[in-house]
Structure formats: C-alpha cells, structure tokens
Motif scaffolding. Structure first.
Motif, mmCIF file in Angstrom:
data_model
loop_
_atom_site.group_PDB
_atom_site.id
_atom_site.type_symbol
_atom_site.label_atom_id
_atom_site.label_comp_id
_atom_site.label_asym_id
_atom_site.label_seq_id
_atom_site.Cartn_x
_atom_site.Cartn_y
_atom_site.Cartn_z
ATOM 1 N N UNK A 1 -42.591 -38.918 11.934
ATOM 2 C CA UNK A 1 -42.831 -38.299 13.245
ATOM 3 C C UNK A 1 -43.836 -39.063 14.104
ATOM 4 N N UNK A 2 -44.525 -40.041 13.532
ATOM 5 C CA UNK A 2 -45.409 -40.894 14.351
ATOM 6 C C UNK A 2 -44.609 -41.626 15.421
ATOM 7 N N UNK A 3 -43.352 -41.918 15.145
ATOM 8 C CA UNK A 3 -42.501 -42.630 16.104
ATOM 9 C C UNK A 3 -42.379 -41.814 17.394
ATOM 10 N N UNK A 4 -42.194 -40.513 17.273
ATOM 11 C CA UNK A 4 -42.034 -39.655 18.456
ATOM 12 C C UNK A 4 -43.260 -39.696 19.355
ATOM 13 N N UNK A 5 -44.419 -39.886 18.758
ATOM 14 C CA UNK A 5 -45.664 -39.908 19.536
ATOM 15 C C UNK A 5 -45.938 -41.301 20.084
ATOM 16 N N UNK A 6 -46.021 -42.278 19.198
ATOM 17 C CA UNK A 6 -46.403 -43.634 19.602
ATOM 18 C C UNK A 6 -45.325 -44.294 20.455
ATOM 19 N N UNK A 7 -44.069 -44.052 20.128
ATOM 20 C CA UNK A 7 -42.958 -44.721 20.808
ATOM 21 C C UNK A 7 -42.235 -43.776 21.772
ATOM 22 N N UNK A 8 -42.943 -42.816 22.283
ATOM 23 C CA UNK A 8 -42.366 -41.773 23.139
ATOM 24 C C UNK A 8 -41.521 -42.323 24.280
ATOM 25 N N UNK A 9 -41.958 -43.410 24.906
ATOM 26 C CA UNK A 9 -41.257 -43.941 26.076
ATOM 27 C C UNK A 9 -40.210 -45.002 25.748
ATOM 28 N N UNK A 10 -40.007 -45.310 24.474
ATOM 29 C CA UNK A 10 -39.054 -46.354 24.094
ATOM 30 C C UNK A 10 -37.621 -45.871 24.288
ATOM 31 N N UNK A 11 -36.816 -46.694 24.933
ATOM 32 C CA UNK A 11 -35.419 -46.324 25.188
ATOM 33 C C UNK A 11 -34.583 -46.284 23.905
ATOM 34 N N UNK A 12 -35.027 -46.925 22.851
ATOM 35 C CA UNK A 12 -34.293 -46.945 21.580
ATOM 36 C C UNK A 12 -34.619 -45.729 20.713
ATOM 37 N N UNK A 13 -35.697 -45.025 20.998
ATOM 38 C CA UNK A 13 -36.165 -43.924 20.154
ATOM 39 C C UNK A 13 -35.127 -42.827 19.966
ATOM 40 N N UNK A 14 -34.314 -42.582 20.992
ATOM 41 C CA UNK A 14 -33.352 -41.477 20.936
ATOM 42 C C UNK A 14 -32.317 -41.637 19.812
ATOM 43 N N UNK A 15 -32.149 -42.861 19.303
ATOM 44 C CA UNK A 15 -31.204 -43.075 18.209
ATOM 45 C C UNK A 15 -31.721 -42.505 16.879
ATOM 46 N N UNK A 16 -33.044 -42.395 16.745
ATOM 47 C CA UNK A 16 -33.632 -41.885 15.508
ATOM 48 C C UNK A 16 -33.710 -42.902 14.384
#
Length: 138
Positions: free
Chosen positions: A104-119
């Motif tokens: 879940x650190x990804x959701x916080x640190x990488x919140x604005x990354x366009x790739x994050x939505x892939x999970x």
C-alpha cells in the motif's frame, strides 16, 4: 553496474513489458531481465535521469526532470533507508523493500503515477515480500 533513480526501484517491481516507446521497452526489459537473473548486479543510486531515462522518448515534456519525479525519488529512497550515491547490489535493494515497504506504500508515494492504476507495482512489492524476486516479463 546500472545507474538508477529512486522511483525506478518501484517501477522495476511492477514492470510488465509496457512503456513509452519500443526503444524504452527494450532498454527496460533488458535491465529488468539482468536484475531478475542476476540479483548480484551492482546498482548506483543517482539523483535525476538514469539508465532508464536515457531511452525516454524525446516527444513533448521530458518528465525525467519534473519536480514531482524528483520528489518521488526522494520519498522512495527515504522509505527504504537508501541514499543517493550508494552502490549496492539489486538483492540488497530487494531486502530493503522487504524490510521497509508494504504494497500500500505505492498508493501513497506513487499517487500521481499514470501506471499506478494497473496495480502491478503493488503486486511487485508483494512478490518481493514472498521471496519471488522480479516477475518474468513475457
């Protein structure tokens, strides 16, 4: 030895063979495969553009110099207790991921990354925690 910036440590965990251009994907796949097959590969942690940024396509804004990207780099290195200039093996980076991060650190640190939505990056962190290493790119 590869030169990598902070946020690319997380990007490599989620890498699934997609990217910004054919040349970028070929470069990232080669680096990813090297780390996957040889976790004793040396990594130098750098500030700013690295060996992956070298192949970022020259079209429009060069996000590798974005303030937001530098902030992600700093946040990720701090989270893993790593510092710019360090030279470590990839397997040490994986141990820092296991010790200092959770998916879940990804959701916080990488919140604005366009790739994050892939999970994919969250899955990658989880797989490191499970001792699987980097996922094979097909």
């Amino acid at each position: 030895m590869y030169k990598l910036r902070g946020h690319h440590l997380f990007c490599l965990l989620g890498y699934r063979g997609m990217g910004y251009s054919r040349e970028y994907v070929e470069n990232m796949t080669q680096l990813h495969q090297t780390l996957r097959e040889n976790p004793d590969t040396w990594i130098q942690l750098v500030e700013g553009p690295d060996d992956l940024c070298d192949k970022y396509p020259n079209s429009g804004e060069y996000h590798c110099h974005s303030k937001n990207i530098y902030e992600k780099d700093i946040a990720i290195l701090a989270k893993m207790e790593l510092k710019i200039g360090q030279i470590v093996k990839w397997k040490y980076i994986e141990s820092c991921i296991r010790k200092h991060t959770i998916p879940t650190d990804i959701k916080i640190i990488c919140e604005t990354c366009s790739w994050r939505s892939f999970g994919y990056c969250e899955e990658g962190v989880q797989e490191i925690h499970e001792g699987k290493g980097l996922r094979e790119v097909k």
